[in-house]
Design an enzyme around this catalytic site. Structure first.
Site, mmCIF file in Angstrom:
data_model
loop_
_atom_site.group_PDB
_atom_site.id
_atom_site.type_symbol
_atom_site.label_atom_id
_atom_site.label_comp_id
_atom_site.label_asym_id
_atom_site.label_seq_id
_atom_site.Cartn_x
_atom_site.Cartn_y
_atom_site.Cartn_z
ATOM 1 N N HIS A 93 0.856 -1.198 0.000
ATOM 2 C CA HIS A 93 0.000 0.000 0.000
ATOM 3 C C HIS A 93 0.891 1.247 0.000
ATOM 4 O O HIS A 93 1.952 1.257 0.629
ATOM 5 C CB HIS A 93 -0.911 -0.013 1.233
ATOM 6 C CG HIS A 93 -1.947 1.066 1.197
ATOM 7 N ND1 HIS A 93 -1.657 2.365 1.521
ATOM 8 C CD2 HIS A 93 -3.257 1.040 0.843
ATOM 9 C CE1 HIS A 93 -2.755 3.104 1.378
ATOM 10 N NE2 HIS A 93 -3.742 2.319 0.960
ATOM 11 N N GLU A 163 -4.061 2.235 -7.262
ATOM 12 C CA GLU A 163 -4.342 3.335 -6.345
ATOM 13 C C GLU A 163 -3.390 4.497 -6.630
ATOM 14 O O GLU A 163 -2.280 4.534 -6.065
ATOM 15 C CB GLU A 163 -4.165 2.876 -4.902
ATOM 16 C CG GLU A 163 -5.095 1.759 -4.492
ATOM 17 C CD GLU A 163 -5.397 1.816 -3.008
ATOM 18 O OE1 GLU A 163 -6.571 1.951 -2.660
ATOM 19 O OE2 GLU A 163 -4.463 1.757 -2.206
HETATM 20 P P1 PGA Z 1 -9.282 6.516 0.588
HETATM 21 O O1 PGA Z 1 -8.158 5.385 0.745
HETATM 22 O O2 PGA Z 1 -10.523 5.833 0.054
HETATM 23 O O3 PGA Z 1 -9.480 7.084 1.951
HETATM 24 O O4 PGA Z 1 -8.765 7.507 -0.392
HETATM 25 C C1 PGA Z 1 -8.014 4.356 -0.190
HETATM 26 C C2 PGA Z 1 -6.873 3.460 0.183
HETATM 27 O O5 PGA Z 1 -5.866 3.943 0.697
HETATM 28 O O6 PGA Z 1 -6.930 2.230 -0.015
#
Ligand code: PGA
Length: 246
Positions: A93, A163
């Site tokens: 992540h 992401e």
């Molecule tokens: P967020 O986070 O929806 O708060 O932007 C997504 C993530 O980090 O998986």
């Protein structure tokens, strides 16, 4: 199949995590064709599992150690998570990468540890704001894919979450068409290294209003939701929006 995953990060303390799990158990109906999982913090993991076991809501780890068992102070292995009910684990992540200095090499070891423990890894990749400004978004994700997938031989399921770092926790979500373009490119690139089908989710400021935009594209296999997943009503709405698209 659509996947709705909720990453609770470190937003909640133990008691709040337990309360949220109870609300989710009471409110959420997982539709057919949808897989739903929540990723509580490590301290609350066992308690949340106690509440959600017997429901259709699965559990995932936010972070794992690649070492198995033994003299590893502060580590929590994939094996410990698996035996406590984890089906999934986030790997690489961006908060692990950019705040805690996790490298692609460490993420690769964690990915392999997940596979060894029969936990489905959800490999997170994505470009930074600077990468995008320098026209390097594609380069960045391709490089991350190479580091994570090259030489990997397994028949176990692997998942990916696209992401974009600039979209996480900012409220500035990636345009759904652009997410589709990047996810299509990611799927093509993974094929260079790995023959199995890899579902790819979108993550970054997904909420109960925009989730449907991502989920309505066939090539976007689901969403990884951060802050909106810590509210049972909002999470329920997001899960409901998966119905229209399966
Ligand atoms: P967020 O986070 O929806 O708060 O932007 C997504 C993530 O980090 O998986």
């Amino acid at each position: 199949m659509k996947y709705i995953f909720g990453n609770w990060k470190m937003y909640l303390d133990h008691a709040e995590s337990i309360t949220l799990a109870g609300s989710i158990r009471d409110m959420v109906q997982v539709p057919e064709g949808t897989v739903c999982a929540v990723f509580p913090n490590t301290l609350a993991f066992v308690g949340v599992h106690e509440i959600l076991k017997g429901t259709d809501i699965r559990l995932g780890a936010q972070n794992v150690s690649w070492v198995p068992r033994g003299a590893y102070t502060g580590a929590t292995s994939t094996e410990l998570f698996r035996s406590s009910g984890a089906s999934y684990a986030l790997v690489g992540h961006s908060e692990r990468r950019y705040i805690f200095g996790e490298t692609d090499e460490a993420a690769r070891k964690k990915l392999e540890a997940c596979l060894d423990s029969k936990i489905t890894p959800v490999v997170c990749i994505g470009e930074t704001k600077e990468d995008r400004a320098d026209q390097k978004a594609e380069y960045r994700v391709k490089k991350q894919i190479m580091k994570l997938f090259e030489g990997l031989t397994t028949t176990e399921q692997i998942m990916v979450a696209y992401e974009p770092v600039w979209a996480i926790g900012t409220g500035d979500s990636c345009d759904a068409e652009e997410a589709l373009r990047m996810i299509t490119l990611i799927k093509e690139e993974i094929k260079v290294y790995f023959s199995g089908a890899v579902p790819v989710l979108y993550g970054g400021s997904v909420d109960e209003k925009n989730a449907v935009e991502y989920l309505s594209y066939g090539a976007i296999d689901g969403v990884l939701v951060g802050s909106a997943s810590t509210d049972a009503v909002r999470l329920t709405k997001i899960i409901e929006s998966s119905i229209i698209s399966v």
